[in-house]
Design an enzyme around this catalytic site. Structure first.
Site, PDB file in Angstrom:
ATOM      1  N   GLU A 191       0.979  -1.024  -0.035  1.00 35.29           N
ATOM      2  CA  GLU A 191       0.170   0.284  -0.532  1.00 35.29           C
ATOM      3  C   GLU A 191       0.504   1.534  -0.058  1.00 35.29           C
ATOM      4  O   GLU A 191       1.885   1.563   0.972  1.00 35.29           O
ATOM      5  CB  GLU A 191      -1.428  -0.243   1.113  1.00 35.29           C
ATOM      6  N   CYS A 235      -1.989   9.534   2.108  1.00 35.11           N
ATOM      7  CA  CYS A 235      -1.440   8.720   1.024  1.00 35.11           C
ATOM      8  C   CYS A 235      -2.546   9.512  -0.450  1.00 35.11           C
ATOM      9  O   CYS A 235      -2.202   9.575  -1.034  1.00 35.11           O
ATOM     10  CB  CYS A 235      -0.992   7.670   0.994  1.00 35.11           C
TER      11      CYS A 235
HETATM   12  P1  NAD Z   1       6.954   5.238   7.554  1.00 32.46           P
HETATM   13  O1  NAD Z   1       9.003   6.653   7.955  1.00 32.46           O
HETATM   14  O2  NAD Z   1       5.946   5.307   8.810  1.00 32.46           O
HETATM   15  O3  NAD Z   1       8.063   4.189   7.092  1.00 32.46           O
HETATM   16  C1  NAD Z   1       6.799   2.818   7.079  1.00 32.46           C
HETATM   17  C2  NAD Z   1       7.567   1.654   7.524  1.00 32.46           C
HETATM   18  O4  NAD Z   1       8.576   1.160   6.604  1.00 32.46           O
HETATM   19  C3  NAD Z   1       7.861   1.870   8.769  1.00 32.46           C
HETATM   20  O5  NAD Z   1       7.444   0.238   9.624  1.00 32.46           O
HETATM   21  C4  NAD Z   1       9.511   1.834   9.138  1.00 32.46           C
HETATM   22  O6  NAD Z   1      10.280   1.329  10.032  1.00 32.46           O
HETATM   23  C5  NAD Z   1       9.975   0.695   7.446  1.00 32.46           C
HETATM   24  N1  NAD Z   1      10.738   1.229   7.052  1.00 32.46           N
HETATM   25  C6  NAD Z   1      11.746   2.500   6.542  1.00 32.46           C
HETATM   26  N2  NAD Z   1      12.822   1.997   6.655  1.00 32.46           N
HETATM   27  C7  NAD Z   1      12.806   1.148   5.667  1.00 32.46           C
HETATM   28  C8  NAD Z   1      13.788   0.455   5.148  1.00 32.46           C
HETATM   29  N3  NAD Z   1      14.516   0.954   4.824  1.00 32.46           N
HETATM   30  N4  NAD Z   1      13.645  -1.104   5.379  1.00 32.46           N
HETATM   31  C9  NAD Z   1      13.103  -1.621   5.689  1.00 32.46           C
HETATM   32  N5  NAD Z   1      11.595  -0.701   6.501  1.00 32.46           N
HETATM   33  C10 NAD Z   1      11.721   0.381   6.895  1.00 32.46           C
HETATM   34  O7  NAD Z   1       6.353   6.531   6.721  1.00 32.46           O
HETATM   35  P2  NAD Z   1       6.643   6.511   5.411  1.00 32.46           P
HETATM   36  O8  NAD Z   1       6.758   5.810   3.992  1.00 32.46           O
HETATM   37  O9  NAD Z   1       7.988   7.191   5.303  1.00 32.46           O
HETATM   38  O10 NAD Z   1       5.227   6.915   5.487  1.00 32.46           O
HETATM   39  C11 NAD Z   1       5.109   7.815   3.727  1.00 32.46           C
HETATM   40  C12 NAD Z   1       4.070   7.024   2.710  1.00 32.46           C
HETATM   41  O11 NAD Z   1       3.668   6.110   3.089  1.00 32.46           O
HETATM   42  C13 NAD Z   1       3.791   7.774   2.023  1.00 32.46           C
HETATM   43  O12 NAD Z   1       4.578   7.798   0.081  1.00 32.46           O
HETATM   44  C14 NAD Z   1       1.854   7.624   1.881  1.00 32.46           C
HETATM   45  O13 NAD Z   1       1.788   7.995   0.771  1.00 32.46           O
HETATM   46  C15 NAD Z   1       2.462   6.460   2.240  1.00 32.46           C
HETATM   47  N6  NAD Z   1       0.939   5.331   2.564  1.00 32.46           N
HETATM   48  C16 NAD Z   1       0.324   4.651   2.052  1.00 32.46           C
HETATM   49  C17 NAD Z   1      -0.892   3.972   2.119  1.00 32.46           C
HETATM   50  C18 NAD Z   1      -1.534   3.544   1.677  1.00 32.46           C
HETATM   51  O14 NAD Z   1      -2.555   3.210   1.964  1.00 32.46           O
HETATM   52  N7  NAD Z   1      -1.113   3.722   0.199  1.00 32.46           N
HETATM   53  C19 NAD Z   1      -1.641   4.760   3.689  1.00 32.46           C
HETATM   54  C20 NAD Z   1      -0.256   5.645   4.473  1.00 32.46           C
HETATM   55  C21 NAD Z   1       1.244   5.961   3.405  1.00 32.46           C
END
Ligand code: NAD
Length: 522
Positions: free
Chosen positions: A223, A257
């Protein structure tokens, strides 16, 4: 008064393989398979959420400045409604299904689809809806009979602590575990063997997860994010579009998102749209967004700096808002007039309360730009007459869409939700959450008394091919040019297909034809 939450402690990396092995071996004891077990766990999760709702709401406030209204509607109620929906429908979803469209000759094999749990699953959550986007897929995983490990986002640390408490104090701790941590801990989790990984977050990390999963052929649901377009034609209701799109960017301070990343506005209605957005802003926040519980903050300094950089690099002109305060991680809802699709505000997902507006000459240009900026966004928001919005749906792909609205399709608890292309793969919510963690297992049971009929499948094959082919093989109703060829018999047989009355009509017609033929033949 804000409840005090203990500090987030990361799980030791060394303990992760043992945790995962434990949860995996419990799956093989079949403990999570009986429906009653799943229902009890879902019910306990429900009450755990209710009993901790104030603590969760307070944690959302600490992490994201999320106010009471948004925390309850977007996080807590969304989860409890999801859990209740799973409880109320689980029996129906989990039942064996009779396989469809089986030829008559094969019906004696009693073909059915069984809904098996996938096994031991990993769910990794993001920071923006840190309760909702972890607990809702988790409810699907429990309902489908899996064991699970949850990894909350370390960027919403207060929520992560309360989530762990809810799960550890309410659910069967041998089947469901919470692992806390950041990149090293998540990397250690990805080193383990899973039966499914469910990830919500950005595209960059999504790609890391998909690559790691591919090494062990582990299925993933991703997602991800998207540069979602909103389009406003000159035939749109401009006041409505302004009010709704502003809402799309103020919820969670734009950290949604599916919120629109940019808006393509027909030049003829640009001034009106800007004026209506300013009016709506005054109506929603008569005293501004700075000192109200109804507008949140950016999650952390890194994200605040990222948004500031996007603003600094933009060549656009601020039409509304623009105030930023690093000490408070505050960004005012800001509308910016830009003149190019290569502007920094379109090049990336903003994931904040920034509203770039790009004027266009007509709908053709809007569709072309939307497809050039990102041809598989997570959401699409066309505003216009029916012909125009239908055309947008037809000519621009997206994970989901809200016609004449901002991201409302993503607020429906029971509607499947997911992306397309690099905005994600797979979907969940409603029954899709159950299906997402379920293996549809095709099963037949061949009775021993059928052996006489099955004789035709055994060697020696001589003379048996025609018999085998006559048993339920379909014939084409089209010629070599792909045109459907007319056949009186199939036309008659297709009349009223699907309805009982249709069946009777067909029966009567066949009878009449037979009688007529008999008379003709004398
Ligand atoms: P975040 O920083 O919370 O990271 C998400 C998860 O990934 C965390 O649990 C984190 O620990 C893990 N993570 C981070 N780096 C990692 C790595 N190198 N290896 C493994 N795991 C790792 O969230 P984010 O990604 O910054 O969130 C924002 C993004 O999420 C935006 O792009 C947003 O559009 C997307 N998003 C999508 C949805 C959806 O339902 N499609 C919903 C919410 C957010």
């Amino acid at each position: 008064m804000m409840a005090s939450v203990p500090q987030l402690k990361f799980t030791s990396k060394d303990s992760i393989p043992g945790i995962v092995n434990g949860v995996r071996s419990i799956f093989h004891t079949h403990k999570t398979k009986p429906l009653e077990f799943r229902l009890v766990q879902l019910r306990k999760l429900y009450w755990g959420m209710i009993d901790n709702q104030d603590a969760l709401a307070a944690a959302c406030k600490q992490d994201l400045g999320k106010g009471h209204f948004e925390a309850y509607l977007g996080e807590l109620d969304f989860c409890t409604q999801t859990i209740l929906y799973c409880c109320n429908n689980l029996e129906k979803w989990a039942k064996d299904e009779t396989a469809k469209d089986i030829p008559l000759a094969n019906k004696l094999l009693f073909p059915k689809i069984r809904k098996d749990p996938l096994g031991c699953v990993l769910i990794i959550g993001p920071y923006n809806f840190p309760v909702n986007l972890l607990i809702c897929p988790f409810a699907g995983a429990i309902a489908a009979g899996n064991t699970a490990v949850l990894k909350p986002s370390e960027n919403a640390p207060n929520v992560a602590v309360v989530i762990q408490k809810v799960i550890e104090e309410n659910l069967d701790s041998s089947c469901y575990k919470v692992v806390q941590g950041a990149v090293p801990e998540t990397t250690a989790l990805l080193e383990q063997k899973w039966d499914k990984i469910f990830y919500t977050g950005g595209v960059t990390v999504g790609t890391i997860i998909a690559k790691k999963a591919a090494e062990t052929l582990t299925p993933v649901t991703l997602e991800l994010g998207g540069r979602n377009p909103a389009i406003i034609t000159k035939n749109a209701d401009i006041r409505l579009a302004a009010r709704r799109l502003l809402w799309g960017k103020i919820v969670n301070a734009g950290q949604v998102c599916i919120s629109q990343n940019y808006t393509l506005v027909d030049k003829e209605v640009l001034d009106q749209f800007v004026a209506e957005t300013k009016t709506a802003m005054k109506e929603y926040y008569p005293n501004g967004t700075r000192n109200t519980e109804d507008f949140g903050r950016i999650i952390n300094d890194r994200q605040w700096q990222r948004l500031k950089k996007m603003m600094d690099e933009s060549k656009g002109k601020i039409l509304m808002g623009g105030e930023m305060d690093e000490s408070d991680k505050y960004i005012e809802p800001t509308m910016i007039l830009i003149d190019s699709q290569t502007d920094s505000l379109l090049a990336d997902e903003s994931f904040g309360p920034l509203m770039p507006i790009l004027p266009v000459n007509n709908l053709d240009e809007a569709i072309r730009i939307a497809n050039e900026v990102h041809d598989t966004p997570l959401g699409l928001y066309p505003f216009g007459n029916k012909k125009e919005t239908d055309r947008c749906l037809r000519e621009i792909r997206s994970g989901g869409a809200s016609v004449n609205d901002a991201w409302m399709h993503g607020a429906l608890v029971t509607m499947p939700f997911g992306g397309i292309g690099d905005s994600g793969q797979g979907n969940y919510r409603g029954q899709a959450s159950f299906d997402c963690f379920t293996h549809r297992r095709s099963i037949i049971s061949t009775p021993s008394w059928l052996e006489g009929m099955l004789n035709a499948r055994y060697p020696p094959y001589d003379g048996k091919l025609a018999k085998m082919r006559s048993m339920g093989q379909a014939k084409p109703n089209f010629d070599r040019d792909g045109k459907v060829s007319f056949s009186l018999v199939s036309y008659v047989l297709s009349l009223g297909a699907g309805s009982k009355t249709g069946g009777l009509i067909r029966y009567a017609l066949v009878l009449l034809a037979a009688l007529g033929l008999r008379q003709y033949l004398g």
